[in-house]
Design a protein around this motif. Structure first.
Motif, short mmCIF file in Angstrom:
data_model
loop_
_atom_site.label_atom_id
_atom_site.label_comp_id
_atom_site.label_asym_id
_atom_site.label_seq_id
_atom_site.Cartn_x
_atom_site.Cartn_y
_atom_site.Cartn_z
N CYS A 275 53.86 29.11 45.46
CA CYS A 275 53.60 29.34 44.03
C CYS A 275 52.39 28.55 43.55
N TYR A 276 52.25 27.35 44.05
CA TYR A 276 51.13 26.47 43.70
C TYR A 276 49.79 27.12 44.07
N TYR A 277 49.70 27.56 45.32
CA TYR A 277 48.43 28.15 45.76
C TYR A 277 48.21 29.55 45.18
N THR A 278 49.28 30.28 44.96
CA THR A 278 49.13 31.59 44.32
C THR A 278 48.60 31.43 42.90
N GLY A 279 49.08 30.42 42.19
CA GLY A 279 48.56 30.14 40.86
C GLY A 279 47.08 29.84 40.89
N GLY A 280 46.63 29.04 41.87
CA GLY A 280 45.22 28.75 42.00
C GLY A 280 44.40 30.00 42.26
N SER A 281 44.95 30.90 43.06
CA SER A 281 44.26 32.16 43.35
C SER A 281 44.07 33.00 42.09
N PHE A 282 45.12 33.10 41.29
CA PHE A 282 45.04 33.89 40.06
C PHE A 282 44.12 33.24 39.03
N GLY A 283 44.19 31.92 38.92
CA GLY A 283 43.33 31.24 37.96
C GLY A 283 41.87 31.33 38.32
N SER A 284 41.59 31.31 39.61
CA SER A 284 40.21 31.37 40.08
C SER A 284 39.50 32.61 39.57
N THR A 285 40.17 33.75 39.64
CA THR A 285 39.55 35.01 39.22
C THR A 285 39.94 35.39 37.80
N GLY A 286 41.19 35.15 37.41
CA GLY A 286 41.67 35.60 36.10
C GLY A 286 40.88 35.01 34.95
N LEU A 287 40.57 33.72 35.01
CA LEU A 287 39.81 33.10 33.93
C LEU A 287 38.36 33.58 33.91
N GLY A 288 37.93 34.20 35.01
CA GLY A 288 36.57 34.73 35.05
C GLY A 288 36.34 35.84 34.03
N PHE A 289 37.36 36.63 33.77
CA PHE A 289 37.21 37.71 32.78
C PHE A 289 37.04 37.13 31.37
N LEU A 290 37.73 36.03 31.10
CA LEU A 290 37.56 35.37 29.81
C LEU A 290 36.17 34.74 29.71
N TRP A 291 35.69 34.18 30.81
CA TRP A 291 34.33 33.62 30.82
C TRP A 291 33.29 34.71 30.56
N HIS A 292 33.47 35.84 31.19
CA HIS A 292 32.51 36.94 31.04
C HIS A 292 32.44 37.44 29.61
N ASP A 293 33.59 37.54 28.95
CA ASP A 293 33.63 38.13 27.61
C ASP A 293 33.45 37.10 26.48
N HIS A 294 33.92 35.88 26.70
CA HIS A 294 33.95 34.92 25.60
C HIS A 294 33.36 33.54 25.95
N GLY A 295 32.83 33.37 27.16
CA GLY A 295 32.25 32.09 27.52
C GLY A 295 33.29 30.98 27.62
N TRP A 296 32.83 29.74 27.45
CA TRP A 296 33.75 28.61 27.60
C TRP A 296 34.86 28.59 26.56
N PRO A 297 34.64 28.98 25.30
CA PRO A 297 35.77 29.04 24.37
C PRO A 297 36.88 29.97 24.85
N GLY A 298 36.50 31.08 25.49
CA GLY A 298 37.52 31.98 26.03
C GLY A 298 38.31 31.34 27.16
#
Length: 411
Positions: free
Chosen positions: A363-386
């Motif tokens: 679960c620990y490493y799976t969370g890291g995998s999802f966070g690695s890419t998932g937060l990228g969509f927020l970065w793309h659309d809203h930058g660091w505030p996202g």
């Protein structure tokens, strides 16, 4: 011809008299150093692409979220393979699995510099993740079997220090090499270091004299894990592990993009050095262990998450020094919460503790995998505030899970 004791093989079981290793003995020193080297190499290779993500964007013409797959797929494949290598080692031996997975993991590292597309690089990263899982799947079992209980705490600490120092050093080394040469040099050098480390591991690690082979027991392992998945108390700790690692990997992925652009324009080497903030976690995980003994796991998790949240809010400030401070604060809180949550699992798993801990790591490493890419969509659309919004929501979930932990449920 009679062989003298000095002529005996370093790997002959009689060289260690069949006794478990005690602090200060030759066996303890050799085994601890071997496992430290292996741990260092495992986590240095796992995270070496984290400061390189902006370079992948430029060279391959991909998005930041796509570049993060070089991290998320490696972490995800490692997490999945944890379920495989442990049972295999039950049948064929701990030392064999650790050595051969280390040796084979060198191959994708040495091939990666010659890939022609990002997809080919991702294949190499998946292969690395699958093979690098051999060590964390098996090392704890080797420690438990071969070290005397009086030496186990010290040996475990040395092994875990290899995790943190390796993860930090891999990022720093790759950043420096990429800045001086190219990202391909980062893989090449780590591959060469991996060859040397594997040879040292082979000659340093004593044989398993207390290992007793048994069938791989995949059915038993699956049954145990299913019982853990139905345990609400353990599920809360697994959720905390998932969410915290989701934030940890994601925050370091996208801070690299933030600081490589305006107004900072930091070099890849400078971004690599930011991972020294990782050391705050080494301090906090130690302090957390002492705090747990006094105040309990629940309060340690809650306070750790709150400190991590403080770090996230500090990162909103524009000064480079406040960003460094924010990373230090976040790492301090993250590792404290992680240490407390993992200790909670070990304390509350009433049976099959090894599989309960293994599932925590999945679960620990799976969370890291999802966070690695998932937060990228927020970065793309809203930058660091996202990204900040995503981190706050995720840590709020971890906080709620921490507050819901109740010791009395298992009394």
């Amino acid at each position: 011809m009679v062989r003298t004791s000095s002529q005996k093989s370093l790997h002959a079981p009689e060289a260690y008299s069949g006794k478990r290793f005690l602090p200060g003995t030759a066996g303890f020193k050799r085994a601890s150093l071997a496992l430290f080297i292996a741990s260092f190499l495992t986590f240095a290779n796992l995270y070496l692409t984290q400061p390189l993500l902006p370079l992948f964007v430029d060279e391959f013409g991909i998005s930041p979220a796509a570049s993060s797959l070089s991290i998320s797929l490696a972490i995800f494949s490692l997490g999945a393979a944890l379920l495989f290598w442990g049972p295999v080692s039950d049948a064929v031996g701990r030392r064999q699995v650790m050595f051969w997975t280390m040796a084979l993991a060198v191959v994708p590292a040495l091939v990666a510099p010659f890939v022609e597309s990002f997809n080919q690089l991702l294949v190499m990263r998946v292969a690395q993740g699958l093979l690098l899982a051999g060590l964390p799947s098996v090392a704890m079992a080797y420690l438990g079997e071969e070290f005397d209980i009086r030496a186990l705490g010290l040996a475990m600490g040395l092994y875990i220090s290899g995790n943190s120092i390796g993860g930090m050093s891999g990022r720093i080394i790759s950043g420096i090499l990429a800045d001086a040469y190219s990202w391909r040099a980062s893989f090449l050098v780590m591959g060469i270091v991996g060859v040397v480390g594997t040879v040292l591991f082979y000659y340093l690690l004593p044989p398993s004299t207390h290992f007793k082979p048994r069938p791989a027991g995949l059915h038993t392992a699956i049954t145990s894990m299913w019982s853990h998945m139905k345990n609400t108390t353990l599920l809360k700790a697994y959720g905390i592990a998932f969410v915290c690692m989701f934030c940890f990997v994601g925050i370091f992925n996208y801070i690299a993009f933030r600081l490589s652009g305006p107004p900072y324009y930091l070099s890849t080497a400078a971004i690599g050095w930011l991972f020294l903030t990782y050391l705050a976690g080494t301090v906090s995980s130690t302090l957390s262990g002492r705090f747990i003994d006094v105040a309990g796991n629940r309060l340690a998790v809650v306070l750790g998450v709150l400190v991590a949240l403080g770090g996230v809010f500090t990162l909103l400030l524009p000064s480079l020094w406040t960003i460094v401070a924010g990373l230090l604060i976040f790492c301090f809180g993250f590792f404290a919460a992680h240490a407390a949550a993992s200790a909670w699992v070990n304390k509350h798993a009433v049976k099959a503790k090894a599989s309960a801990t293994g599932l925590y790591l999945v679960c620990y490493y799976t969370g890291g995998s999802f966070g690695s890419t998932g937060l990228g969509f927020l970065w793309h659309d809203h930058g660091w505030p996202g990204v900040t919004a995503g981190l706050v929501i995720a840590l709020a979930v971890a906080l709620l899970l921490g507050l819901s932990l109740r010791e009395k449920q298992h009394r």
